[in-house]
Design an enzyme around this catalytic site. Sequence first.
Site, mmCIF file in Angstrom:
data_model
loop_
_atom_site.group_PDB
_atom_site.id
_atom_site.type_symbol
_atom_site.label_atom_id
_atom_site.label_comp_id
_atom_site.label_asym_id
_atom_site.label_seq_id
_atom_site.Cartn_x
_atom_site.Cartn_y
_atom_site.Cartn_z
ATOM 1 N N SER A 20 34.405 47.543 41.906
ATOM 2 C CA SER A 20 33.983 47.836 43.280
ATOM 3 C C SER A 20 32.921 48.939 43.336
ATOM 4 O O SER A 20 32.837 49.781 42.432
ATOM 5 C CB SER A 20 35.182 48.259 44.125
ATOM 6 O OG SER A 20 36.218 47.317 44.025
HETATM 7 N N1 SAH Z 1 40.046 47.454 41.113
HETATM 8 C C1 SAH Z 1 39.097 46.812 40.202
HETATM 9 C C2 SAH Z 1 38.195 45.787 40.870
HETATM 10 C C3 SAH Z 1 38.958 44.680 41.440
HETATM 11 S S1 SAH Z 1 38.127 43.133 41.556
HETATM 12 C C4 SAH Z 1 38.285 47.836 39.449
HETATM 13 O O1 SAH Z 1 38.449 49.042 39.671
HETATM 14 O O2 SAH Z 1 37.488 47.434 38.594
HETATM 15 C C5 SAH Z 1 39.557 42.204 42.019
HETATM 16 C C6 SAH Z 1 40.437 41.814 40.874
HETATM 17 O O3 SAH Z 1 41.586 41.194 41.429
HETATM 18 C C7 SAH Z 1 39.812 40.797 39.928
HETATM 19 O O4 SAH Z 1 39.830 41.281 38.629
HETATM 20 C C8 SAH Z 1 40.707 39.574 40.083
HETATM 21 O O5 SAH Z 1 40.882 38.832 38.893
HETATM 22 C C9 SAH Z 1 42.008 40.197 40.531
HETATM 23 N N2 SAH Z 1 42.951 39.312 41.227
HETATM 24 C C10 SAH Z 1 42.688 38.293 42.091
HETATM 25 N N3 SAH Z 1 43.841 37.737 42.510
HETATM 26 C C11 SAH Z 1 44.863 38.393 41.906
HETATM 27 C C12 SAH Z 1 46.294 38.290 41.941
HETATM 28 N N4 SAH Z 1 46.916 37.374 42.687
HETATM 29 N N5 SAH Z 1 46.993 39.158 41.186
HETATM 30 C C13 SAH Z 1 46.390 40.098 40.426
HETATM 31 N N6 SAH Z 1 45.058 40.242 40.358
HETATM 32 C C14 SAH Z 1 44.291 39.410 41.092
#
Ligand code: SAH
Length: 207
Positions: A55
């Site tokens: 993000s």
């Molecule tokens: N917080 C992260 C960025 C998040 S991007 C950072 O600091 O880099 C969102 C993430 O959520 C992605 O990696 C995606 O694979 C994950 N995601 C999507 N659906 C999900 C679920 N049901 N459970 C766990 N992770 C999930």
Amino acid sequence: MEKMVNHQLIPRGIKDERVIDAMSKVPRHLFVPEKVRDRAYDDCALPIGFGQTISQPYMVAVMTELLELKGTEKVLEIGTGSGYQAAVLGELAGKVYSIERIPELTAFARANLDTTGYRNVELKTFDGSVGWTDEAPFDRIIVTAATPEFPQPLIDQMSDDSIGIAPVGTRFSQMLLRIRKDKDKLTESRFTPCVFVPLLGKYGWEE
Ligand code: SAH
């Protein structure tokens, strides 16, 4: 890093000194793939592979500030990605649990957190929309993927005096939603518009 804090966070209203300190400390360039390392402190989200992103720094700051962390909390993050947000939480809370659905990203985040020395962050590969029942309740829950609604299992896993935050809306645009839980009483407030990658799973969108 100093430029990021002074040009992107402080002028846009990030006030919590602890959040500013934490984001001055966590080496964001060690949480992105090598090919985008020179852009690690830019004012935007960056690709981390598998169609996912780390993000924008400002969004990490806003969400972290809304969690009002004091230092002892047990925090759950859904959407580990690079592990960067988890590291920022690791600086500010007692213990962090973070769930990611893509195993390669859990491994990427683990390596990044090990390199940078965050030992109070536990990871698992799972559908985070159902939460982490074995470790509940949590004092803070942060969802870092877009969701149609605040997943009910996560609300159920919040402690009696807790805060949850998630980008809630459509697949293409959301608003940050904060839920405060005071025993049985829930209070909702809405903040900044935002765009996150989708939460895919039982209480998110279909895979
Ligand atoms: N917080 C992260 C960025 C998040 S991007 C950072 O600091 O880099 C969102 C993430 O959520 C992605 O990696 C995606 O694979 C994950 N995601 C999507 N659906 C999900 C679920 N049901 N459970 C766990 N992770 C999930």
